[in-house]
Design an enzyme around this catalytic site. Structure first.
Site, PDB file in Angstrom:
ATOM      1  N   HIS A   1      -4.862  -3.002   9.205  1.00 49.09           N
ATOM      2  CA  HIS A   1      -4.642  -1.836   9.640  1.00 49.09           C
ATOM      3  C   HIS A   1      -4.856  -0.858  11.213  1.00 49.09           C
ATOM      4  O   HIS A   1      -6.364  -0.893  11.739  1.00 49.09           O
ATOM      5  CB  HIS A   1      -5.617  -0.922   8.551  1.00 49.09           C
ATOM      6  CG  HIS A   1      -5.369   0.710   8.733  1.00 49.09           C
ATOM      7  ND1 HIS A   1      -3.600   1.212   7.730  1.00 49.09           N
ATOM      8  CD2 HIS A   1      -5.592   2.432   9.097  1.00 49.09           C
ATOM      9  CE1 HIS A   1      -3.931   2.355   7.680  1.00 49.09           C
ATOM     10  NE2 HIS A   1      -4.554   2.408   8.197  1.00 49.09           N
TER      11      HIS A   1
ATOM     12  N   GLY B   1      -3.525   4.940   5.746  1.00 53.59           N
ATOM     13  CA  GLY B   1      -2.058   5.707   4.845  1.00 53.59           C
ATOM     14  C   GLY B   1      -1.259   5.216   6.385  1.00 53.59           C
ATOM     15  O   GLY B   1      -1.736   4.779   7.144  1.00 53.59           O
TER      16      GLY B   1
ATOM     17  N   LEU C   1      -4.360   1.134  -1.824  1.00 52.65           N
ATOM     18  CA  LEU C   1      -3.471   0.941   0.105  1.00 52.65           C
ATOM     19  C   LEU C   1      -5.379   1.348   1.010  1.00 52.65           C
ATOM     20  O   LEU C   1      -5.479   2.217   0.677  1.00 52.65           O
ATOM     21  CB  LEU C   1      -3.186   1.994   0.252  1.00 52.65           C
ATOM     22  CG  LEU C   1      -2.669   1.986   1.617  1.00 52.65           C
ATOM     23  CD1 LEU C   1      -1.631   0.914   1.646  1.00 52.65           C
ATOM     24  CD2 LEU C   1      -1.189   3.619   1.709  1.00 52.65           C
ATOM     25  N   ASP C   2      -5.375   0.493   2.060  1.00 51.66           N
ATOM     26  CA  ASP C   2      -6.631   0.097   2.509  1.00 51.66           C
ATOM     27  C   ASP C   2      -7.595   0.317   2.319  1.00 51.66           C
ATOM     28  O   ASP C   2      -8.233   1.204   3.361  1.00 51.66           O
ATOM     29  CB  ASP C   2      -5.800   1.415   3.779  1.00 51.66           C
ATOM     30  CG  ASP C   2      -4.338   0.948   5.137  1.00 51.66           C
ATOM     31  OD1 ASP C   2      -4.329   0.073   4.678  1.00 51.66           O
ATOM     32  OD2 ASP C   2      -3.709   2.101   5.150  1.00 51.66           O
ATOM     33  N   ALA C   3      -8.111  -0.221   1.125  1.00 50.08           N
ATOM     34  CA  ALA C   3      -9.613  -0.046   1.042  1.00 50.08           C
ATOM     35  C   ALA C   3     -10.015  -1.194   0.443  1.00 50.08           C
ATOM     36  O   ALA C   3     -11.123  -0.993  -0.055  1.00 50.08           O
ATOM     37  CB  ALA C   3      -9.203   1.317  -0.202  1.00 50.08           C
TER      38      ALA C   3
END
Lengths: 284, 284, 284, 284
Positions: free
Chosen positions: D192, D201, D227-229
């Site tokens: 990311h 995000g 998401l992205d976690a």
């Protein structure tokens, strides 16, 4: 990308340089998109770089040069004006390590590095296929360790024919002869795989391993006749520990080398690096 | 903070060391809170550090040592067991730069550095008030540059009387004589204000400025008879540019120096630094 | 240190600003020791900072301001001229963590931070002795969590009486009320112990530990009414791993916090930080 | 490179694990080339990784697993033993940004990344020529934003047929559906382009520019349904200033992204990354 002129100046320091140059540019309505000054008080020398939108000035490049020349003479300036539409021509040289070469080719291919690469020169055949895939001519110039001069004569010939503005030693493992260092002074960029001045010369990672340092580095510099002693453009480091043997340092160092070399080359191409004596001013 | 024993071992590498030591600890129900190994394959040497909760073992410290001794003999170990309740005694030495001294005193005063500071020695009077405010005795030992030995005899006497486990040269600008370097080998920590091996010796920031490097650094190392050439514990760097004159480098470097010295000292106090030859294994 | 005037300007961007200002300075023979420009093309805003040797200009400070005012009006400038001989007055505020306070006091005491510290305010008595040892008045202003306004009225009164140019929250663990944030906008500097915008609010290291990040950080920013959301001056980070629990992060973070805060404050004192909207231009 | 077995264990923490495992290995004469432990005291969980020379043990891989199974059961271990001769199979997925893809392909091609790449999947045709030049099959799987499931069914089919051990999202700009995230939990690695948890995000560099941060970053993590976690493997940063617009951040960020992704993938391939809850232990 809009067309810009870049005016680069260095001269003895005195009062009024900025005013004179700013007035000159303002008189023609020049739209300055970036400006940098530096006054080296030890050397009593002044450095200046302006980026100007070409369409804001009612003069062609030659006219602009002509108009500026009297000011340059008055202040005894070393100066030039470059044009973003005239891309610099960069000859890459490599040996058997591919990481810097691949990295630069990719940055060029993806449009990140704004230059032309008229050819790649190597003392090995290893990367011909890779280079030619990019549509770039590949010159194989082997170096006979007992008789190097003919090879370097060949290199010089290729560089001349390529109309090179700049030569990049992308882990080219041969030492350029003094005559080429002098001929192309300020135009040959090398990446040395150590944090200079530590570990100049051969096998720097092995030297670093032997010394037990906790950080390894890489140095991007202009080549001069004295090995690994030219003006430094940029440096960076990576942390290591007792767990890293010299092979690990070689591997970890590659990422530093390619990043530092690409950064240094980019600044050179953008006329951000001014050399004075054995030091650089980098307007980044 | 719970009481721990720290078992530190180095020995020739061979199969079965870990099993033997682990078994030994498991046999007594030792609760290992941290374990580290390193095998130096070039030197064929093995390094190991265990932290064990003292209350998990039904032996006193001396009994534990006695119980372990046969294993140590079998594997020809250099070894020791330290006890977190016996704080190390650290003598600080300083000259006229205060940043490292103040930083260490504050870390000690706020409980971050877990040691005793029996005294501070300096060749100047400058920091007496500061040191004494912390409740620490201050010894002023001036150094006559034409006759240094009496001063170092005095230093040695103070260090001995202080029962020092460790001496920290917190920008002490005198070179210790070889006899002291040898007597306290592995126990004197220095902070050198350059990224060694670059710029050993005097005025490293001025050397760095002259060379035009783009990163300055500091190196924490054990003192040996050869100046600035002892085993490196830690290093770090700070970015500089053409805008920084050597005075700026001195200022920026101070933050690197004090951080690196404090880090190295902390690791030393926690028995995390193992010296082998001229290199260190740092289990951090 | 020579006396300098610093002219700081921000205004809508257009052609001719540099020429006009340079001419103005050149007309009076102003010796510019440092000059920086920045053009924010998104915001169409221009930023400029000049340092000028005071003895090179035949005008006093007030005369210089009067002479410059018409230019400022013409270009709708926000501007000021500061005088290196008039040291800024900085009020420090702290709670129970001493590292930032001690670090700033030492930098001030050793002459590195060029300012006056008229007083320290704290909601605890812990650091009175330390602060008073430096010869600085200490104001203990406890904060009743059920009735904070009287405390902040007292803080405001002390800040006013101190003639403070700037207030530094050196790990002051109270949130300033909105009226103070607004009254002192651009003049209150905070150090937040996370890499903002991650982990705003309380206990950022514990949040970082829970999230399992591999780098922790600190952020120096101007205080605004919205918590931890003001313009960022500087940030830095330190690497962590699974071995570090939140207490380790707290400890390691302290070094980042104190370094970043000192750096941010220094730039502020040197008039290097220009705020526009919620962002900063830092001419360092 | 010598053949090694890697034994990776995580289990509830208790006394005697190290002794039991060390004994087991020592009993067979296992030559340990690297060993790491970690005890997470908050979670009361233990993590361990051993690299063992295969030729030092008189058991085949299956026999070794059989011999170890009772110990694993006794300590309720999650465990596996990998064999350096069985290279992991890594499927790369990309969209229209080439830097991570080119970087991984080069590291693989030059022998730095020790894995097989059975294929590349992309929702665009852009990189077919590049990938096929490396001798790797290229699957073009366009994604209809109004009907994504058929595309992800196709992706799943390709991944299955490729016998993938691991999927790398090398700036693949689609969000994997929850069923794939769950099916391949711990086996899908994403990069990311921000310093998570900041700027999760879309368009993180634009978010970073708007917030005025002074450092940008990249995060390599395992993909989870949120998401992205997911668990973070590695992160790194690069300094920026007011001079950098979001396009500059995009460019500078690329170097961070590709370096961090390659590092995270390498550690994953070497079985150095152990996931527990939403955090990782990285034995590097």
């Amino acid at each position: 990308m809009e067309r810009t002129y870049t005016l680069v100046i260095s001269c003895p320091d005195r009062v009024g340089i900025v005013a004179k140059v700013s007035n000159f540019l303002a008189m023609y309505g020049g739209w300055i998109t970036e400006a940098n000054h530096h006054s080296d008080r030890d050397a009593n020398w002044f450095f200046m770089r302006h980026e100007i939108r070409a369409d804001s000035i009612p003069l062609g490049l030659d006219e602009l040069r002509t108009a500026f020349a009297p000011i340059a003479r008055e202040f005894e300036m070393d100066w030039y004006i470059s044009d973003s539409e005239k891309k610099k021509r960069v000859v890459l040289m490599a040996s058997k390590e591919s990481h810097c070469l691949v990295d630069l080719l990719h940055r060029w291919h993806s449009g990140e590095l704004d230059c032309e690469i008229p050819c790649v020169i190597s003392n090995h055949e290893d990367f011909r296929e890779l280079v030619e895939w990019h549509g770039i001519p590949y010159h194989y110039v082997p170096v006979d360790k007992n008789n190097k001069q003919p090879s370097f004569d060949k290199v010089e010939e290729i560089v001349e024919q390529a109309g090179a503005d700049c030569v990049v030693l992308a882990r080219y493992m041969q030492i350029l002869p003094p005559n080429l260092c002098e001929k192309y002074v300020g135009r040959v960029i090398n990446i040395h795989h150590s944090f200079l001045p530590s570990f100049a010369g051969a096998k720097p990672y092995h030297q670093a391993y032997e010394r037990g340092v906790k950080l390894i580095g890489a140095t991007c510099h202009y080549v001069t006749a004295e090995l690994d002693a030219g003006p430094i453009i940029d440096q960076d480091i990576h942390r290591v520990s007792h767990r890293h043997i010299s092979e690990d340092m070689v591997r970890l160092g590659k990422d530093v080398e390619k990043t530092v070399l690409a950064r240094g080359l980019r600044w050179h191409l953008e006329d951000r690096v001014l050399v004075h004596g054995n030091k650089t001013v980098v307007f980044n």
